[in-house]
Motif scaffolding. Structure first.
Motif, mmCIF file in Angstrom:
data_model
loop_
_atom_site.group_PDB
_atom_site.id
_atom_site.type_symbol
_atom_site.label_atom_id
_atom_site.label_comp_id
_atom_site.label_asym_id
_atom_site.label_seq_id
_atom_site.Cartn_x
_atom_site.Cartn_y
_atom_site.Cartn_z
ATOM 1 N N ARG A 1 6.381 -3.984 -7.290
ATOM 2 C CA ARG A 1 5.256 -3.911 -5.991
ATOM 3 C C ARG A 1 4.390 -5.030 -6.183
ATOM 4 N N HIS A 2 3.796 -5.448 -5.042
ATOM 5 C CA HIS A 2 3.160 -6.807 -4.866
ATOM 6 C C HIS A 2 1.920 -6.780 -4.083
ATOM 7 N N TYR A 3 1.180 -5.537 -4.177
ATOM 8 C CA TYR A 3 0.133 -5.314 -3.576
ATOM 9 C C TYR A 3 -1.253 -5.047 -4.212
ATOM 10 N N GLU A 4 -2.251 -5.717 -3.641
ATOM 11 C CA GLU A 4 -3.557 -5.781 -4.870
ATOM 12 C C GLU A 4 -3.953 -4.336 -4.529
ATOM 13 N N SER B 1 8.290 -3.296 8.597
ATOM 14 C CA SER B 1 7.290 -2.966 9.322
ATOM 15 C C SER B 1 6.165 -3.295 9.084
ATOM 16 N N TYR B 2 5.859 -3.144 7.467
ATOM 17 C CA TYR B 2 4.615 -3.188 7.042
ATOM 18 C C TYR B 2 4.093 -4.928 7.007
ATOM 19 N N TYR B 3 5.071 -5.753 7.080
ATOM 20 C CA TYR B 3 4.612 -7.224 7.029
ATOM 21 C C TYR B 3 3.858 -7.505 8.522
ATOM 22 N N LEU B 4 4.456 -6.730 9.565
ATOM 23 C CA LEU B 4 3.726 -6.891 10.990
ATOM 24 C C LEU B 4 2.331 -6.455 10.773
ATOM 25 N N VAL C 1 16.996 -8.263 -1.245
ATOM 26 C CA VAL C 1 17.490 -6.731 -1.168
ATOM 27 C C VAL C 1 17.417 -6.007 0.181
ATOM 28 N N TYR C 2 16.445 -6.468 0.854
ATOM 29 C CA TYR C 2 16.111 -5.938 2.004
ATOM 30 C C TYR C 2 17.226 -6.004 3.013
ATOM 31 N N ASN C 3 17.844 -7.308 3.196
ATOM 32 C CA ASN C 3 19.181 -7.389 4.093
ATOM 33 C C ASN C 3 20.180 -6.711 3.487
#
Ligand code: FE2
Length: 348
Positions: free
Chosen positions: A42-45, A229-232, A173-175
């Motif tokens: 995961r890459h979220y501060e 979705s979260y990138y949006l 990996v998403y695709n």
């Protein structure tokens, strides 16, 4: 006849003797030191906030080693029993299923996890658990595509989109998971035809991550794109005005609402086979599945909670509810290799 007190006490005395003998044989289980070591993709501060909240609640300090899931899995294999990692955290169920099939995880029997996490978002054998959901959605240029013109992943293969489709590389990996879900739902032959047809419809050779595909629509390089979705959500509040602008130029489609539902994936975790702090790891998983953490994810990272009734995101409300594909995410792991091969053959 009066009961003989000696006779009554004898079984109790035997039991006490048995228990004390058992205690002598079994090593006392020392309390774990208050530490938990994560191997995380995961890459979220904002995850740091959750680590702090967990420490406040339990006194347990969370240490994180970050790398891609593949790197972490090969490190776990190399380290074997000597690994310091207690928990493997990924952003894809396929990788967790892979780690489990490589015998790198251990099952955890937790009534809390079973109650909080819907069955299709966790491993049937309890080796891994999802704690957030992300949908792989389609966006289209508001000014160049009419609402209802594209409704499904299968539509992306229609020749009408020739030269108009934007999607990141099949190495993502998403695709790979999206194609694995197509194999599970439509069969391998149809999935192969889809990969080939989407390749023929590409607006350009795949470049950049999901956000870049949305930005490319606003630069008129293509008309439809595939994005998590979260990138949006992140783009909608981005510090970069160009990203906010790009977000405002697209409409979101949750694909396949009239049949199986949109492809989803999870952020999830499994306790490593040789965890030195398995109890702490279980507590952390239960914390992530709990209401407090579940309410943090939608506002901080724009991921969906596994329990949708806890969705606190105002932005998600503007997108409306959606139907998710109920496929057990373990299936993504089973079809992962086949998906990678199809994408390699498809050349994108
Ligand atoms: Fe991501």
């Amino acid at each position: 006849m009066r009961p003989n007190l000696n006779n009554c006490l004898r079984p109790l005395a035997r039991l006490a003797l048995f228990i004390s003998a058992l205690c002598a044989v079994l090593p006392a289980r020392a309390a774990e030191e208050p530490v938990l070591n994560l191997y995380s993709h995961r890459h979220y501060e904002s995850d740091d906030q959750l680590f702090e909240a967990f420490k406040k609640k339990t006194g347990i300090t969370v240490n994180v080693t970050q790398a891609t899931a593949d790197q972490l899995i090969s490190r776990l294999r190399g380290e074997g029993k000597d690994t310091a990692a207690d928990l493997l955290v990924t952003v894809d169920a396929g990788r967790l299923a892979n780690a489990s099939s490589l015998d790198l995880l251990q099952p955890v029997d937790s009534p809390v996890l079973k109650e909080k996490i819907p069955a299709h978002l966790r491993d049937p054998g309890n080796f891994w658990f999802g704690f957030t959901v992300r949908a792989r959605v389609i966006v289209y240029a508001k000014d160049r595509v009419k609402p209802g013109e594209i409704k499904t992943y299968e539509d992306l293969a229609d020749p009408k989109w020739r030269g108009r489709v934007l999607i990141r590389s099949g190495e993502s990996v998403y695709n790979q998971s999206l194609v694995a879900s197509l194999i599970a739902n439509d069969g391998k032959a149809k999935a192969a035809a889809w990969v080939e047809a989407v390749g023929a419809n590409l607006a350009r050779k795949p470049l950049g991550g999901d956000r870049e595909q949305v930005s490319a629509i606003s630069r008129q390089l293509g008309d439809v794109a595939v994005v998590n979705s979260y990138y949006l959500g992140q783009m909608s509040v981005s510090k970069d005005p160009a990203e906010r602008e790009a977000y405002s130029k697209v409409s979101i489609v949750f694909p396949n609402q009239e049949n199986r539902g949109s492809h989803i994936n999870i952020s999830g975790a499994g306790i490593t086979k040789y965890a030195k702090h398995p109890e702490n790891a279980r507590k952390f998983l239960e914390f992530l599945a709990g209401d407090e953490a579940q309410k943090v994810f939608p506002v901080e990272t724009f991921e969906y909670p596994v329990n949708l009734s806890l969705d606190t995101s105002e932005l998600h409300k503007t997108w409306g509810p959606f139907k998710a594909d109920p496929l057990n995410l373990g299936e993504l792991g089973k079809n992962h290799k086949a998906a990678v091969l199809l994408l390699e053959e498809g050349g994108w």
